[in-house]
Design a protein around this motif. Structure first.
Motif, PDB file in Angstrom:
ATOM      1  N   ALA A  34      39.674  30.319  35.620  1.00 24.67           N
ATOM      2  CA  ALA A  34      38.548  30.136  36.291  1.00 24.67           C
ATOM      3  C   ALA A  34      37.523  30.934  36.838  1.00 24.67           C
ATOM      4  CB  ALA A  34      39.335  29.595  37.715  1.00 24.67           C
ATOM      5  N   THR A  35      38.072  32.196  36.913  1.00 26.58           N
ATOM      6  CA  THR A  35      37.161  33.272  37.447  1.00 26.58           C
ATOM      7  C   THR A  35      35.929  33.545  36.466  1.00 26.58           C
ATOM      8  OG1 THR A  35      38.775  34.372  38.512  1.00 26.58           O
ATOM      9  CG2 THR A  35      36.855  35.824  37.746  1.00 26.58           C
ATOM     10  N   GLU A  36      36.384  33.223  35.004  1.00 29.05           N
ATOM     11  CA  GLU A  36      35.472  33.602  34.101  1.00 29.05           C
ATOM     12  C   GLU A  36      34.469  32.161  34.036  1.00 29.05           C
ATOM     13  OE1 GLU A  36      37.178  33.902  30.142  1.00 29.05           O
ATOM     14  OE2 GLU A  36      38.352  35.752  30.864  1.00 29.05           O
ATOM     15  N   TYR A  73      38.123  27.314  43.523  1.00 25.83           N
ATOM     16  CA  TYR A  73      36.782  28.521  43.552  1.00 25.83           C
ATOM     17  C   TYR A  73      37.132  29.446  44.760  1.00 25.83           C
ATOM     18  CZ  TYR A  73      31.945  29.799  44.624  1.00 25.83           C
ATOM     19  OH  TYR A  73      31.066  30.795  44.690  1.00 25.83           O
ATOM     20  N   LYS A  74      37.713  28.817  45.910  1.00 21.97           N
ATOM     21  CA  LYS A  74      37.780  29.879  46.980  1.00 21.97           C
ATOM     22  C   LYS A  74      39.036  30.645  46.804  1.00 21.97           C
ATOM     23  CE  LYS A  74      38.415  26.811  50.546  1.00 21.97           C
ATOM     24  NZ  LYS A  74      38.749  26.347  52.016  1.00 21.97           N
ATOM     25  N   ALA A  75      40.127  30.093  46.047  1.00 22.50           N
ATOM     26  CA  ALA A  75      41.176  31.118  45.587  1.00 22.50           C
ATOM     27  C   ALA A  75      40.740  32.211  44.557  1.00 22.50           C
ATOM     28  CB  ALA A  75      42.208  30.162  44.868  1.00 22.50           C
ATOM     29  N   VAL A  76      39.750  31.886  43.704  1.00 21.82           N
ATOM     30  CA  VAL A  76      39.076  32.788  42.944  1.00 21.82           C
ATOM     31  C   VAL A  76      38.147  33.788  43.675  1.00 21.82           C
ATOM     32  CG1 VAL A  76      37.066  33.073  41.266  1.00 21.82           C
ATOM     33  CG2 VAL A  76      38.880  31.536  40.774  1.00 21.82           C
ATOM     34  N   PRO A 117      32.538  42.825  36.229  1.00 19.97           N
ATOM     35  CA  PRO A 117      31.042  42.188  36.400  1.00 19.97           C
ATOM     36  C   PRO A 117      31.050  40.779  36.717  1.00 19.97           C
ATOM     37  CG  PRO A 117      31.976  42.254  33.946  1.00 19.97           C
ATOM     38  CD  PRO A 117      32.800  43.245  34.830  1.00 19.97           C
ATOM     39  N   ASP A 118      32.298  40.092  36.537  1.00 22.47           N
ATOM     40  CA  ASP A 118      32.446  38.750  37.194  1.00 22.47           C
ATOM     41  C   ASP A 118      32.315  38.663  38.770  1.00 22.47           C
ATOM     42  OD1 ASP A 118      32.654  37.673  34.410  1.00 22.47           O
ATOM     43  OD2 ASP A 118      35.044  37.232  34.481  1.00 22.47           O
ATOM     44  N   PHE A 119      33.053  39.620  39.092  1.00 23.01           N
ATOM     45  CA  PHE A 119      32.772  39.770  40.624  1.00 23.01           C
ATOM     46  C   PHE A 119      31.442  39.614  41.148  1.00 23.01           C
ATOM     47  CE2 PHE A 119      32.408  42.508  44.475  1.00 23.01           C
ATOM     48  CZ  PHE A 119      33.214  41.833  45.325  1.00 23.01           C
ATOM     49  N   ILE A 120      30.502  40.260  40.512  1.00 22.50           N
ATOM     50  CA  ILE A 120      29.200  40.465  40.812  1.00 22.50           C
ATOM     51  C   ILE A 120      28.407  39.101  40.719  1.00 22.50           C
ATOM     52  CG2 ILE A 120      26.858  41.445  40.177  1.00 22.50           C
ATOM     53  CD1 ILE A 120      29.273  43.296  41.326  1.00 22.50           C
TER      54      ILE A 120
END
Length: 225
Positions: A34-36, A73-76, A117-120
Motif C-alpha cells: 500500500a505504501t508503494e 492510507y492513514k495507517a501507511v 523516497p516513498d515517504f517524500i
C-alpha cells in the motif's frame, strides 16, 4: 515403567501465537504494498483491488484490517512518520556535544529521506490534499512532539553554553533540515532538467550531506539579530 512426561505448556498458546504471527505478517505485507501504491498514484489514484492482488489477499481482508481505503492510507502515513521518529530516538544525543548532536540529526534526516523516497511522495500527496487525512489521525496528532523535544533539548544545551544563538527554536531547525532533504528528492527531476545536475547522483552525496550540517551549524552559531 512410568510413561514419559510430555511438555504441553505451549500447546494451548501455540495456535494462537501462530495466528497472531500470520496476522502480523499479512498486515505488514499489506502496508508495504500500500505504501508503494499510494506513493506512486496518490490517494485518489491508488486502487484497493490492486493492493489486494499484489498481496494475494482480498479487498474484504484489507477492510477487515483497515476498515476502508482512508483507514489504510492513514495507517501507511502513520507507519511512515513513526519510522523516522524511531530512528531519531536511536541517536545518542546525550553523548554528543550540541554541535555534533545537531549534525547527527541533520545527517540522520538526510539518510532517512534518501533511503525512503516513498515517504517524500506520501508527504507531497498529503500536502496536495491539504493535510486532509493526517489532521484526522489520532496517532499522528502528537508524533511531531518527540522530534521537537529532541531538538529543543540540544538547542537548550547549546544556548546555555553560549554556542547557539537564542532567537531560534526547534521548529525553525526542523523546518530547515527537512526543507533541504525533501527538496533534494522531490525536485530532483525538475532541477536536473533546468540545471543539468542530478541531486541524487552519488558523486554529490557526501558533499551535500556535509553542506546540510554546515549550513545549520553556521546559522545556529551566527550572532542573534
Amino acid at each position: 515403567m512410568a510413561p514419559r512426561a510430555t511438555d504441553t505448556s505451549d500447546d494451548s498458546s501455540g495456535p494462537t501465537v501462530k495466528r497472531r504471527r500470520n496476522s502480523d505478517l499479512t498486515r505488514h505485507n499489506i502496508l508495504e504494498v500500500a505504501t508503494e501504491e499510494f506513493a506512486d498514484k496518490g490517494f485518489a489514484g491508488a486502487r484497493i483491488d490492486e493492493i489486494a492482488e499484489r498481496t494475494h489477499t482480498t479487498k474484504r481482508m484489507l477492510y477487515y484490517y483497515f476498515t476502508d481505503k482512508e483507514g489504510l492510507y492513514k495507517a501507511v502515513l502513520e507507519r511512515s512518520y513513526l519510522r523516522i521518529r524511531e530512528r531519531e530516538r536511536d541517536v545518542d544525543v546525550e553523548g554528543l556535544g550540541p554541535v555534533e548532536a545537531i549534525r547527527a540529526i541533520a545527517s540522520l534526516t538526510f539518510d532517512h529521506h534518501e533511503e525512503n523516497p516513498d515517504f517524500i511522495r506520501l508527504v507531497s500527496t498529503e500536502n496536495i490534499l491539504r493535510g486532509e487525512h493526517i489532521s484526522r489521525s489520532e496517532a499522528l496528532s502528537n508524533l511531531g512532539n518527540p522530534a521537537a523535544e529532541l531538538l529543543s533539548s540540544i538547542l537548550e544545551r547549546g544556548q546555555a553554553d553560549g554556542v547557539f544563538r537564542t532567537d531560534v527554536d526547534a521548529l525553525d531547525v526542523h523546518m530547515t533540515i527537512s526543507s533541504f532533504c525533501v527538496f533534494r528528492l522531490s525536485n530532483r527531476y525538475t532541477f536536473e532538467a533546468l540545471f543539468g545536475r542530478d541531486l541524487t547522483d552519488p558523486r554529490h552525496r557526501e558533499r551535500l550531506r556535509a553542506m546540510l550540517g554546515d549550513m545549520i551549524i553556521a546559522f545556529l552559531t551566527s550572532p542573534s539579530r
